[in-house]
Design a protein around this motif. Structure first.
Motif, PDB file in Angstrom:
ATOM      1  N   ASP A   1       2.906  10.702 -10.646  1.00 35.87           N
ATOM      2  CA  ASP A   1       3.398  11.935 -10.039  1.00 35.87           C
ATOM      3  C   ASP A   1       4.139  11.554  -8.766  1.00 35.87           C
ATOM      4  OD1 ASP A   1       3.904  14.330  -8.839  1.00 35.87           O
ATOM      5  OD2 ASP A   1       1.833  15.073  -8.889  1.00 35.87           O
ATOM      6  N   PRO A   2       5.458  11.745  -8.714  1.00 32.43           N
ATOM      7  CA  PRO A   2       6.219  11.339  -7.533  1.00 32.43           C
ATOM      8  C   PRO A   2       5.715  11.964  -6.244  1.00 32.43           C
ATOM      9  CG  PRO A   2       7.692  11.936  -9.329  1.00 32.43           C
ATOM     10  CD  PRO A   2       6.315  12.336  -9.756  1.00 32.43           C
ATOM     11  N   ASN A   3       5.048  13.116  -6.355  1.00 29.73           N
ATOM     12  CA  ASN A   3       4.550  13.810  -5.168  1.00 29.73           C
ATOM     13  C   ASN A   3       3.122  13.413  -4.808  1.00 29.73           C
ATOM     14  OD1 ASN A   3       6.963  15.424  -4.902  1.00 29.73           O
ATOM     15  ND2 ASN A   3       6.229  16.618  -6.661  1.00 29.73           N
ATOM     16  N   ASP A   4       2.538  12.528  -5.588  1.00 32.38           N
ATOM     17  CA  ASP A   4       1.159  12.095  -5.341  1.00 32.38           C
ATOM     18  C   ASP A   4       1.104  10.573  -5.315  1.00 32.38           C
ATOM     19  OD1 ASP A   4      -1.534  11.658  -5.139  1.00 32.38           O
ATOM     20  OD2 ASP A   4      -2.074  12.593  -7.059  1.00 32.38           O
ATOM     21  N   PRO A   5       1.209   9.960  -4.110  1.00 39.61           N
ATOM     22  CA  PRO A   5       1.215   8.492  -4.010  1.00 39.61           C
ATOM     23  C   PRO A   5      -0.007   7.823  -4.597  1.00 39.61           C
ATOM     24  CG  PRO A   5       1.918   9.499  -1.942  1.00 39.61           C
ATOM     25  CD  PRO A   5       1.394  10.610  -2.805  1.00 39.61           C
ATOM     26  N   SER A   6      -1.128   8.555  -4.701  1.00 37.60           N
ATOM     27  CA  SER A   6      -2.347   7.947  -5.237  1.00 37.60           C
ATOM     28  C   SER A   6      -2.192   7.565  -6.702  1.00 37.60           C
ATOM     29  CB  SER A   6      -3.535   8.897  -5.062  1.00 37.60           C
ATOM     30  OG  SER A   6      -3.368  10.068  -5.854  1.00 37.60           O
ATOM     31  N   THR A   7      -1.253   8.201  -7.422  1.00 38.49           N
ATOM     32  CA  THR A   7      -1.064   7.870  -8.837  1.00 38.49           C
ATOM     33  C   THR A   7      -0.417   6.504  -9.018  1.00 38.49           C
ATOM     34  OG1 THR A   7       1.083   9.003  -8.891  1.00 38.49           O
ATOM     35  CG2 THR A   7      -0.872  10.306  -9.458  1.00 38.49           C
ATOM     36  N   PHE A   8       0.056   5.906  -7.925  1.00 36.85           N
ATOM     37  CA  PHE A   8       0.649   4.577  -7.974  1.00 36.85           C
ATOM     38  C   PHE A   8      -0.367   3.470  -7.716  1.00 36.85           C
ATOM     39  CE2 PHE A   8       4.239   7.301  -7.254  1.00 36.85           C
ATOM     40  CZ  PHE A   8       5.319   6.682  -7.845  1.00 36.85           C
ATOM     41  N   ASN A   9      -1.612   3.842  -7.383  1.00 32.74           N
ATOM     42  CA  ASN A   9      -2.573   2.849  -6.895  1.00 32.74           C
ATOM     43  C   ASN A   9      -2.786   1.683  -7.855  1.00 32.74           C
ATOM     44  OD1 ASN A   9      -2.925   4.254  -4.544  1.00 32.74           O
ATOM     45  ND2 ASN A   9      -4.831   5.269  -5.170  1.00 32.74           N
ATOM     46  N   ASP A  10      -2.820   1.980  -9.153  1.00 30.89           N
ATOM     47  CA  ASP A  10      -3.100   0.916 -10.130  1.00 30.89           C
ATOM     48  C   ASP A  10      -1.905  -0.005 -10.360  1.00 30.89           C
ATOM     49  OD1 ASP A  10      -5.697   1.751 -10.511  1.00 30.89           O
ATOM     50  OD2 ASP A  10      -5.195   3.065 -12.196  1.00 30.89           O
TER      51      ASP A  10
END
Length: 371
Positions: A86-95
């Motif tokens: 989700d481009p608006n949710d940086p936490s979705t990039f954690n993995d």
């Protein structure tokens, strides 16, 4: 579409760390043989890899086009993470932290004949690696190298020749910088990512080569090629500064070839980047072999200590090549392996010395262009 663009960018990029040795528009055939190539090249590719081999041509070879694309391996878990971004949710990039994503696209075309050739190549490379969890950014590398090449060769004795290439090169990028999540996610293409790299320049380079074919059984061949003699420096044409230079590359190789009933078999060994004292010997070593049968070539090799496998399918003037290989990104072999795959299509129009048309199979068997 933005999610699709992100996946495309992530899966089509080249990780250009300091310990990865630079080479542009690499031959898929060569990669299938562990990177070994300069002692065996015999067609228009000689213009790009070993100008002394232009002496081997016996007719007219028109490389109408050779296009290759490649990516590194992406496991199923990473694909699932990409789908959930989700481009608006940086936490979705954690993995994705620490994951390397690589793609390369290149092409070349040329006209070559005995002792002379002229050609053009282009090579796009991008890499992304997410870092800095407190403020996520992509460590991004982008480079587009393209240029014209003119080469010639001269015989200096029985079976021996020297060659020289002159090149006019354009470079866009060629360095790394950090890009924010929104910059990468909103980018729709490699060129849009490249707009964040404003350094462009033009430079001139030269390749020198010498090779000899020993008159003995199995046609032993020895070749030495010095690419980009003295490095290629660029004069700024756009941006704040000129792009980084392209380093020189001294290579030496030897090969033997067996002309057997129904097939050709080639084996060779090559050392590359021999002037780079900061690189361990194991990363400079390339060993490969190719068995050429009617309509199919099977290849294998050892590239920087890792196995590579390739195949080529020949039909009239078309050739489809594929390779699976490993590039070492660390200081020494076995440290940081990056599994990569490339596929390519070549359209090759060739004529023999009497100007009779030769398809890929005929060229291979009658003129020994591929051995």
């Amino acid at each position: 579409m933005k999610y699709l663009a992100l996946v495309l960018i992530l899966t089509t990029t080249l990780t250009a760390k300091a310990q990865e040795m630079y080479e542009s528009a690499r031959s898929i055939r060569s990669l299938g043989m562990g990177g070994m190539y300069i002692p065996i090249v015999r067609d228009a590719d000689a213009l790009f890899y070993n100008p002394a081999a232009l002496n081997r041509l016996e007719g007219l070879n028109i490389l109408l086009g050779s296009i290759g694309v490649g990516t590194n391996s992406i496991d199923e878990q990473t694909l699932q993470v990409l789908q959930g971004i989700d481009p608006n949710d940086p936490s979705t990039f954690n993995d994705l932290f620490g994951e390397r994503f690589w793609v390369n696209a290149n092409g070349r075309a040329a006209i070559a004949m005995p002792h002379f050739g002229i050609g053009y190549f282009t090579d796009y490379s991008v890499s992304l690696e997410l870092h800095n969890p407190s403020f996520p950014e992509f460590d991004t590398y982008f480079a587009n190298d393209s240029g014209f090449v003119v080469g010639t060769s001269f015989g200096i004795g029985p079976g021996s020749s020297v060659g020289i290439n002159l090149k006019r090169l354009n470079r866009w990028g060629g360095y790394s910088q950090d890009l924010g999540l929104s910059t990468v996610v909103d980018g729709a293409s490699m060129e849009e990512i490249g707009e964040n790299f404003n350094r462009k320049g033009v430079g001139y380079g030269m390749d020198l080569a010498v090779m000899t074919e020993i008159p003995a059984p199995f046609s032993p061949t020895i070749a030495v090629v010095w690419q980009n003699v003295g490095d290629v420096a660029f004069t700024k044409t756009d941006g704040d500064d000129a792009p980084p230079h392209i380093p020189q590359n001294l290579s030496a190789g030897a090969a033997i070839g067996f002309d057997l009933p129904g097939l050709d078999w080639t084996f060779g060994v090559e050392g590359r980047h021999l002037l780079n004292n900061d690189v361990q010997l194991g990363k400079k070593l390339h060993v490969g072999t190719e068995v050429s049968l009617p309509f199919i070539d099977v290849r294998a090799g050892l590239n920087q200590g890792y196995m590579s496998y390739g195949v080529g399918l020949n039909f009239l003037i078309f050739r489809l090549d594929a390779v699976s290989y490993v590039e070492e990104l660390g200081v020494y072999p076995g440290q940081t392996a990056d599994n990569r795959y490339m596929v390519g299509l070549t359209i090759d129009l060739s004529f023999d010395a009497n100007f009779n048309f030769q398809d890929n199979n005929g060229k291979k068997r009658k003129l020994k262009q591929r051995r």
